[in-house]
Design a protein around this motif. Structure first.
Motif, short mmCIF file in Angstrom:
data_model
loop_
_atom_site.label_atom_id
_atom_site.label_comp_id
_atom_site.label_asym_id
_atom_site.label_seq_id
_atom_site.Cartn_x
_atom_site.Cartn_y
_atom_site.Cartn_z
N THR A 117 0.80 -1.20 0.00
CA THR A 117 0.00 0.00 0.00
C THR A 117 0.84 1.26 0.00
N ASN A 118 0.31 2.31 -0.59
CA ASN A 118 0.97 3.61 -0.59
C ASN A 118 0.66 4.41 0.67
N ALA A 119 0.07 3.78 1.66
CA ALA A 119 -0.29 4.48 2.89
C ALA A 119 0.92 4.65 3.80
N MET A 120 0.73 5.47 4.82
CA MET A 120 1.70 5.63 5.89
C MET A 120 1.49 4.53 6.94
N HIS A 137 0.65 -9.99 6.01
CA HIS A 137 1.71 -8.98 5.96
C HIS A 137 1.15 -7.69 5.37
N VAL A 138 1.64 -6.57 5.88
CA VAL A 138 1.28 -5.26 5.35
C VAL A 138 2.58 -4.49 5.11
N PHE A 139 2.82 -4.11 3.88
CA PHE A 139 4.01 -3.36 3.50
C PHE A 139 3.59 -2.00 2.96
N THR A 140 4.16 -0.95 3.49
CA THR A 140 3.78 0.40 3.11
C THR A 140 4.87 1.08 2.29
N ALA A 141 4.48 2.17 1.65
CA ALA A 141 5.46 2.99 0.95
C ALA A 141 6.48 3.56 1.94
N GLU A 142 6.04 3.82 3.15
CA GLU A 142 6.97 4.32 4.17
C GLU A 142 8.03 3.27 4.48
N ALA A 146 9.45 4.16 -0.97
CA ALA A 146 9.06 4.39 -2.37
C ALA A 146 7.58 4.09 -2.52
N TYR A 147 6.91 4.89 -3.31
CA TYR A 147 5.49 4.66 -3.60
C TYR A 147 5.36 3.86 -4.89
#
Length: 221
Positions: A117-120, A137-142, A146-147
């Motif tokens: 996700t592109n979320a914080m 699993h949750v992987f963010t842009a933060e 990188a978005y």
């Protein structure tokens, strides 16, 4: 034959979560713009958000702020930073599309579900909780710094999962943020959730589903 991936990876906002930036903008500017001008404003706001995530990583609050400021300038509307903040703070409150929880419930526990996700990091736990289904699993842009649609976001996910493009089924409603990059990275198993965000583009070799209720059949469930 259905493909059984090691992981089903998916875009969150827009695909799973009802990402209502258009209505958020309309709530603030709908009284000062005509209906036609409002549609142009929403289109521009979407385009500028995409442009803002193509460079070096920055907090998503800045993405929204910058995109809204540029949209206001282009459309001759006064920009108020407080409006950008209010729109940004709406994001964690949004819940899933109506089809999502039931569709994912048929898969959860059988194949690991992964959000890219592109979320914080501070935003996404609320959205994930609203899905009502365990996400492995949750992987963010933060995390990735990188978005999407940048390849680095996907590569970070592969590194964390210890897998390659051949091991996953990637699910998204967006070509520009997800499926074009997935294609370029060699992810051959892709599902396009046709939520009306973008027109079909068969070049990118995906299976189309109308909503998440169609996802279990793709993996034999």
């Amino acid at each position: 034959m259905p493909f059984t991936p090691k992981f089903i990876t998916f875009d969150c906002h827009g695909t799973m979560i009802f990402f209502d930036m258009g209505q958020a903008a309309r709530d603030h500017y709908g009284q000062v713009l005509s209906s036609d001008a409002m549609e142009v404003f929403i289109r521009d706001f979407s385009a500028y958000r995409l442009d803002e995530v193509l460079g070096a990583w920055k907090p998503y609050a800045e993405v929204v702020h910058n995109a809204l400021e540029r949209t206001c300038k282009r459309n001759g509307v006064a920009f108020d930073p407080a409006v950008a903040t209010e729109i940004y703070e709406r994001v964690p409150t949004w819940g899933p599309h109506p089809d999502v929880t039931a569709g994912l419930s048929r898969i959860a526990g059988k194949i690991p579900l992964v959000a890219l996700t592109n979320a914080m990091n501070s935003q996404i736990p609320h959205n994930i909780a609203n899905l009502g289904v365990p996400i492995t699993h949750v992987f963010t842009a933060e995390d990735a710094q990188a978005y999407k649609p940048q390849m680095q976001a996907f590569e970070y996910m592969f590194d964390q999962l210890g897998c390659g493009p051949e091991d996953i089924l990637h699910v998204s409603s967006s070509f520009r943020y997800d499926l074009m990059t997935a294609h370029d990275l060699g992810i051959t198993h892709k599902a396009w959730v046709n939520r009306g965000h973008e027109p079909a583009n068969p070049y990118y070799e995906y299976t189309e589903i109308p909503d998440i209720s169609g996802l279990p059949a793709l993996v034999g469930l």
